[in-house]
Design a protein around this motif. Structure first.
Motif, PDB file in Angstrom:
ATOM      1  N   PRO A  12       0.844  -1.261  -0.068  1.00 41.54           N
ATOM      2  CA  PRO A  12       0.123   0.029  -0.088  1.00 41.54           C
ATOM      3  C   PRO A  12       0.737   1.388  -0.056  1.00 41.54           C
ATOM      4  CG  PRO A  12      -0.981  -1.616   1.388  1.00 41.54           C
ATOM      5  CD  PRO A  12       0.330  -2.227   1.175  1.00 41.54           C
ATOM      6  N   CYS A  13       1.777   1.143   0.760  1.00 43.73           N
ATOM      7  CA  CYS A  13       2.782   2.389   0.795  1.00 43.73           C
ATOM      8  C   CYS A  13       3.154   2.921  -0.479  1.00 43.73           C
ATOM      9  CB  CYS A  13       3.811   2.260   1.749  1.00 43.73           C
ATOM     10  SG  CYS A  13       4.945   0.763   1.260  1.00 43.73           S
ATOM     11  N   ALA A  14       3.775   1.836  -1.547  1.00 43.68           N
ATOM     12  CA  ALA A  14       4.269   2.052  -2.709  1.00 43.68           C
ATOM     13  C   ALA A  14       3.064   2.616  -3.746  1.00 43.68           C
ATOM     14  CB  ALA A  14       4.878   1.050  -3.215  1.00 43.68           C
ATOM     15  N   GLN A  65      -2.743  -4.675   9.724  1.00 43.77           N
ATOM     16  CA  GLN A  65      -3.244  -3.116   9.408  1.00 43.77           C
ATOM     17  C   GLN A  65      -2.806  -2.556   8.291  1.00 43.77           C
ATOM     18  OE1 GLN A  65      -6.109  -2.618  10.839  1.00 43.77           O
ATOM     19  NE2 GLN A  65      -5.974  -4.551  11.549  1.00 43.77           N
ATOM     20  N   PHE A  66      -1.442  -2.297   8.353  1.00 44.93           N
ATOM     21  CA  PHE A  66      -0.640  -1.815   6.976  1.00 44.93           C
ATOM     22  C   PHE A  66      -0.980  -2.342   5.650  1.00 44.93           C
ATOM     23  CE2 PHE A  66       3.444  -2.278   4.430  1.00 44.93           C
ATOM     24  CZ  PHE A  66       3.155  -0.878   3.827  1.00 44.93           C
ATOM     25  N   TYR A 107      12.243   2.705  -3.146  1.00 44.53           N
ATOM     26  CA  TYR A 107      11.169   3.118  -2.970  1.00 44.53           C
ATOM     27  C   TYR A 107      10.483   2.801  -1.462  1.00 44.53           C
ATOM     28  CZ  TYR A 107      11.340   3.196  -8.014  1.00 44.53           C
ATOM     29  OH  TYR A 107      11.924   3.023  -9.310  1.00 44.53           O
ATOM     30  N   ALA A 108      11.189   2.011  -0.595  1.00 47.48           N
ATOM     31  CA  ALA A 108      10.838   1.936   0.855  1.00 47.48           C
ATOM     32  C   ALA A 108      10.890   2.997   1.504  1.00 47.48           C
ATOM     33  CB  ALA A 108      11.369   0.763   1.526  1.00 47.48           C
ATOM     34  N   LYS A 109      10.005   3.146   2.507  1.00 45.45           N
ATOM     35  CA  LYS A 109       9.911   4.182   3.531  1.00 45.45           C
ATOM     36  C   LYS A 109      10.472   3.988   4.712  1.00 45.45           C
ATOM     37  CE  LYS A 109       5.447   6.263   2.205  1.00 45.45           C
ATOM     38  NZ  LYS A 109       5.620   6.986   0.890  1.00 45.45           N
ATOM     39  N   GLY A 110      10.645   2.558   5.238  1.00 48.79           N
ATOM     40  CA  GLY A 110      10.940   1.964   6.297  1.00 48.79           C
ATOM     41  C   GLY A 110      10.861   0.585   6.325  1.00 48.79           C
ATOM     42  N   VAL A 111      11.235  -0.015   7.618  1.00 52.38           N
ATOM     43  CA  VAL A 111      11.578  -1.394   7.771  1.00 52.38           C
ATOM     44  C   VAL A 111       9.884  -2.203   7.447  1.00 52.38           C
ATOM     45  CG1 VAL A 111      11.167  -1.860  10.067  1.00 52.38           C
ATOM     46  CG2 VAL A 111      12.044  -3.603   8.807  1.00 52.38           C
ATOM     47  N   GLN A 112       8.978  -1.593   7.911  1.00 53.14           N
ATOM     48  CA  GLN A 112       7.481  -2.254   7.448  1.00 53.14           C
ATOM     49  C   GLN A 112       6.910  -1.647   6.242  1.00 53.14           C
ATOM     50  OE1 GLN A 112       3.800  -2.657  10.334  1.00 53.14           O
ATOM     51  NE2 GLN A 112       3.599  -0.644   9.470  1.00 53.14           N
ATOM     52  N   GLU A 113       6.991  -0.369   6.164  1.00 55.72           N
ATOM     53  CA  GLU A 113       6.519   0.004   4.699  1.00 55.72           C
ATOM     54  C   GLU A 113       7.610   0.168   3.637  1.00 55.72           C
ATOM     55  OE1 GLU A 113       2.999   3.028   6.307  1.00 55.72           O
ATOM     56  OE2 GLU A 113       4.882   3.871   5.347  1.00 55.72           O
ATOM     57  N   ASN A 114       7.874  -1.255   3.242  1.00 53.24           N
ATOM     58  CA  ASN A 114       9.180  -1.393   2.659  1.00 53.24           C
ATOM     59  C   ASN A 114       8.936  -2.064   0.924  1.00 53.24           C
ATOM     60  OD1 ASN A 114       8.268  -4.062   3.018  1.00 53.24           O
ATOM     61  ND2 ASN A 114       9.967  -4.875   4.019  1.00 53.24           N
ATOM     62  N   ALA A 115       7.775  -1.228   0.554  1.00 55.13           N
ATOM     63  CA  ALA A 115       7.223  -1.208  -1.012  1.00 55.13           C
ATOM     64  C   ALA A 115       6.923  -2.401  -1.467  1.00 55.13           C
ATOM     65  CB  ALA A 115       8.616  -0.659  -1.595  1.00 55.13           C
ATOM     66  N   VAL A 116       7.484  -3.448  -1.410  1.00 53.23           N
ATOM     67  CA  VAL A 116       7.451  -4.954  -2.031  1.00 53.23           C
ATOM     68  C   VAL A 116       7.540  -6.173  -1.010  1.00 53.23           C
ATOM     69  CG1 VAL A 116       7.648  -4.144  -4.222  1.00 53.23           C
ATOM     70  CG2 VAL A 116       9.678  -4.996  -3.160  1.00 53.23           C
ATOM     71  N   HIS A 117       6.677  -7.015  -1.538  1.00 54.35           N
ATOM     72  CA  HIS A 117       7.036  -8.399  -0.892  1.00 54.35           C
ATOM     73  C   HIS A 117       7.521  -9.408  -1.570  1.00 54.35           C
ATOM     74  CE1 HIS A 117       5.886 -12.381   0.959  1.00 54.35           C
ATOM     75  NE2 HIS A 117       5.895 -12.554  -0.152  1.00 54.35           N
TER      76      HIS A 117
END
Ligand code: ADP
Ligand code: MG
Length: 139
Positions: A12-14, A65-66, A107-117
């Motif tokens: 979702p962040c990306a 939740q993210f 493209y990642a914002k952080g360890v959780q919001e890390n753009a891709v799986h």
């Protein structure tokens, strides 16, 4: 023998940051073919099931939740030795530790919001692909 497919999610962040096109371009430049793809919003139950291997980890609730905070792109990717090659393309879980030029570094914002799986084994690539795609949705 390594498998030829892996599974990815553009998180979702990306998606919110407008990186779908750039990430798909990096994936294709990396030599991966798209075998299946769709744009979906997971329910809480689906996200809990998808990440059930992480149930015991302290960040599980937040991660779920993210992952339901917005739509995601899910895809099956084809490449020789796909799981390992895709983990190289995306880089380390924590973007601070990801190599220069990797998708998470860019493209990642952080360890959780890390753009891709990216799947971590052939077995999980199959389980995760089957979670989202039926036989007639992959090519
Ligand atoms: P990877 O996605 O690189 O395989 P993991 O399977 O260990 O990493 O973790 C799954 C996802 O959980 C990560 O991609 C990230 O979104 C989130 N995550 C991992 N570690 C943390 C952490 N320490 N704090 C918060 N979220 C985390
Ligand atoms: Mg993982």
């Amino acid at each position: 023998m390594s498998g030829n497919h892996t599974f990815t999610i553009i998180k979702p962040c990306a998606v919110k940051s407008g990186y779908i096109g750039a990430i798909l371009a990096d994936i294709q430049k990396g030599g991966f073919e798209i075998s299946a793809m769709k744009y979906v919003q997971m329910t809480q139950a689906q996200a809990e099931a998808f990440y059930s291997v992480h149930k015991e980890r302290p960040f599980y609730g937040e991660l779920v939740q993210f992952m339901i905070s917005g739509p995601v792109v899910v895809a099956i990717l084809k490449h020789g030795n796909a799981v390992e090659e895709y983990r190289k393309l995306i880089g380390a879980t924590n973007p601070a530790q990801a190599a220069e030029g990797t998708i998470r570094k860019k493209y990642a914002k952080g360890v959780q919001e890390n753009a891709v799986h990216g799947s971590d084994s052939d077995e999980n690539a199959a389980v995760e692909s089957n979670f989202f795609f039926s036989q007639c949705e992959r090519f």
